[in-house]
Design an enzyme around this catalytic site. Structure first.
Site, PDB file in Angstrom:
ATOM      1  N   SER A   2       2.948  -1.555  10.544  1.00  0.00           N
ATOM      2  CA  SER A   2       4.399  -1.525  10.815  1.00  0.00           C
ATOM      3  C   SER A   2       5.114  -2.833  10.482  1.00  0.00           C
ATOM      4  CB  SER A   2       4.661  -1.125  12.275  1.00  0.00           C
ATOM      5  OG  SER A   2       4.193   0.185  12.494  1.00  0.00           O
ATOM      6  N   ASN A  59       0.866  -1.185   0.000  1.00  0.00           N
ATOM      7  CA  ASN A  59       0.000   0.000   0.000  1.00  0.00           C
ATOM      8  C   ASN A  59       0.899   1.230   0.000  1.00  0.00           C
ATOM      9  OD1 ASN A  59      -1.889   1.971   0.405  1.00  0.00           O
ATOM     10  ND2 ASN A  59      -2.328   1.439   2.542  1.00  0.00           N
ATOM     11  N   TRP A  60       1.046   1.823  -1.174  1.00  0.00           N
ATOM     12  CA  TRP A  60       1.973   2.957  -1.303  1.00  0.00           C
ATOM     13  C   TRP A  60       1.378   4.261  -0.766  1.00  0.00           C
ATOM     14  CZ3 TRP A  60       4.761   2.508  -6.741  1.00  0.00           C
ATOM     15  CH2 TRP A  60       5.654   1.430  -6.693  1.00  0.00           C
ATOM     16  N   LYS A  61       0.090   4.260  -0.466  1.00  0.00           N
ATOM     17  CA  LYS A  61      -0.589   5.476   0.014  1.00  0.00           C
ATOM     18  C   LYS A  61      -0.301   6.640  -0.953  1.00  0.00           C
ATOM     19  CE  LYS A  61      -0.318   3.544   4.606  1.00  0.00           C
ATOM     20  NZ  LYS A  61      -0.382   3.728   6.021  1.00  0.00           N
ATOM     21  N   GLY A 106       1.955   2.720  10.779  1.00  0.00           N
ATOM     22  CA  GLY A 106       2.920   3.805  10.624  1.00  0.00           C
ATOM     23  C   GLY A 106       3.592   4.228  11.919  1.00  0.00           C
ATOM     24  N   GLU A 165      -5.899  -4.473  10.626  1.00  0.00           N
ATOM     25  CA  GLU A 165      -4.889  -3.446  10.862  1.00  0.00           C
ATOM     26  C   GLU A 165      -5.246  -2.670  12.117  1.00  0.00           C
ATOM     27  OE1 GLU A 165      -2.596  -2.225   7.120  1.00  0.00           O
ATOM     28  OE2 GLU A 165      -4.421  -1.051   7.154  1.00  0.00           O
ATOM     29  N   GLU A 203      -7.267   5.125   7.341  1.00  0.00           N
ATOM     30  CA  GLU A 203      -7.031   6.530   6.975  1.00  0.00           C
ATOM     31  C   GLU A 203      -8.227   7.088   6.222  1.00  0.00           C
ATOM     32  OE1 GLU A 203      -3.214   5.868   5.119  1.00  0.00           O
ATOM     33  OE2 GLU A 203      -2.405   5.365   7.093  1.00  0.00           O
ATOM     34  N   HIS A 211      -9.792   1.537   4.359  1.00  0.00           N
ATOM     35  CA  HIS A 211      -8.566   1.711   5.148  1.00  0.00           C
ATOM     36  C   HIS A 211      -8.852   2.703   6.283  1.00  0.00           C
ATOM     37  CE1 HIS A 211      -4.490   2.908   6.225  1.00  0.00           C
ATOM     38  NE2 HIS A 211      -4.093   1.775   5.678  1.00  0.00           N
TER      39      HIS A 211
HETATM   40  P1  PGA Z   1       2.473   0.693   7.668  1.00  0.00           P
HETATM   41  O1  PGA Z   1       1.071   0.891   6.945  1.00  0.00           O
HETATM   42  O2  PGA Z   1       3.061  -0.615   7.207  1.00  0.00           O
HETATM   43  O3  PGA Z   1       3.305   1.878   7.226  1.00  0.00           O
HETATM   44  O4  PGA Z   1       2.220   0.690   9.130  1.00  0.00           O
HETATM   45  C1  PGA Z   1       0.193  -0.186   6.768  1.00  0.00           C
HETATM   46  C2  PGA Z   1      -1.092   0.294   6.146  1.00  0.00           C
HETATM   47  O5  PGA Z   1      -1.615   1.327   6.558  1.00  0.00           O
HETATM   48  O6  PGA Z   1      -1.641  -0.327   5.227  1.00  0.00           O
END
Ligand code: PGA
Length: 253
Positions: A214, A10-12, A175, A169, A99, A97
């Site tokens: 993470s 997931n490159w966001k 993150g 998650e 976010e 997600h």
């Molecule tokens: P992260 O993100 O590996 O940077 O914690 C995971 C995600 O949000 O999909």
């Protein structure tokens, strides 16, 4: 559960055209040196989907979108439809997600609508669930997961022959550099799986439950040694090709 694993990058909101080209200039030679046993999916920003199609079309790597809108077409300025995503050769789409739930106020109804549309258009959904730190601290993890899973199961009931990926998650692990413990991951994955298995109609060979939060190459082997874990959703570490290649080559022990 199956032995081959699913690793999702997931490159966001990271990487532009030139970054993607240089990423795969490093990743692909490394990948081609290995005998890949796992499934790998890249989720770049929308703007890179046609380019990733060109770069990956001759490989067995897959790609998809981080989001889409559930209406088919029309006056929805700024949105991208399921068909537009399919045009780019995408086979997966991320839904719900944390976010998107937090910053873009995506609620259960929106997530259910997107799930319905993804199934209808034969795009494999990767739908995210997970508790916040406050919810975990106050002992609400399972009730939060059960509530988030309710609209997912209700929608899935109409598409039981389709594949579904659920990403567990924990919001506090995303993150932050803090992973959930192996015990916490085992408990939550087992709980999510039990919600599926309680349904008389479920075919568990169509269900994958992956962990995100993470992830790095050091922790991955321990996480995927759990048989209730089918792979990982990787954010930050997927932006570094040398690190992501180590993750995707992890073998379940
Ligand atoms: P992260 O993100 O590996 O940077 O914690 C995971 C995600 O949000 O999909």
């Amino acid at each position: 559960m199956e032995n081959n694993l699913l690793f999702i990058a997931n490159w966001k909101m990271n990487n532009a055209y030139a970054d993607l080209v240089s990423y795969f200039n490093i990743f692909l030679p490394l990948y081609n040196q290995t005998k890949p046993v796992n499934d790998v999916v890249f989720l770049p920003p929308f703007t890179l989907l046609y380019l990733i199609k060109e770069i990956l079309k001759a490989t067995n790597l897959k790609w998809g979108a981080q989001n889409f809108y559930y209406e088919s077409k029309g006056a929805f300025t700024g949105e991208i439809s399921a068909l537009m995503i399919k045009d780019t050769g995408s086979t997966y789409v991320l839904i719900g997600h944390s976010e998107r739930r937090k910053y873009f106020k995506e609620n259960s109804q929106i997530i259910a609508n997107k799930l319905h549309k993804a199934f209808s258009e034969n795009i494999i959904p990767i739908v995210c669930v997970g508790e916040t730190l406050e919810e975990r601290k106050s002992g609400k993890t399972f009730s939060v997961l059960a509530n988030q899973m309710k609209p997912i199961l209700k929608t899935y009931q109409n598409f039981i022959n389709k594949e579904i990926v659920v990403a567990y998650e924990p919001v506090w692990a995303i993150g932050t550099g803090v992973n959930a413990t192996i015990e916490e991951i085992k408990e939550s994955h087992s709980f999510i799986l039990s919600l599926f298995l309680k349904q008389s109609w479920v075919n568990d060979s169509n269900i994958k439950i992956v962990y995100g939060g993470s992830i790095d190459s050091k922790i991955t082997p321990a996480i995927v040694s759990l048989d209730v874990v089918n792979g990982c959703l990787v954010g930050g570490a997927s932006l570094k090709p040398e690190e992501f290649i180590k993750i995707v080559n992890t073998i379940r022990s």
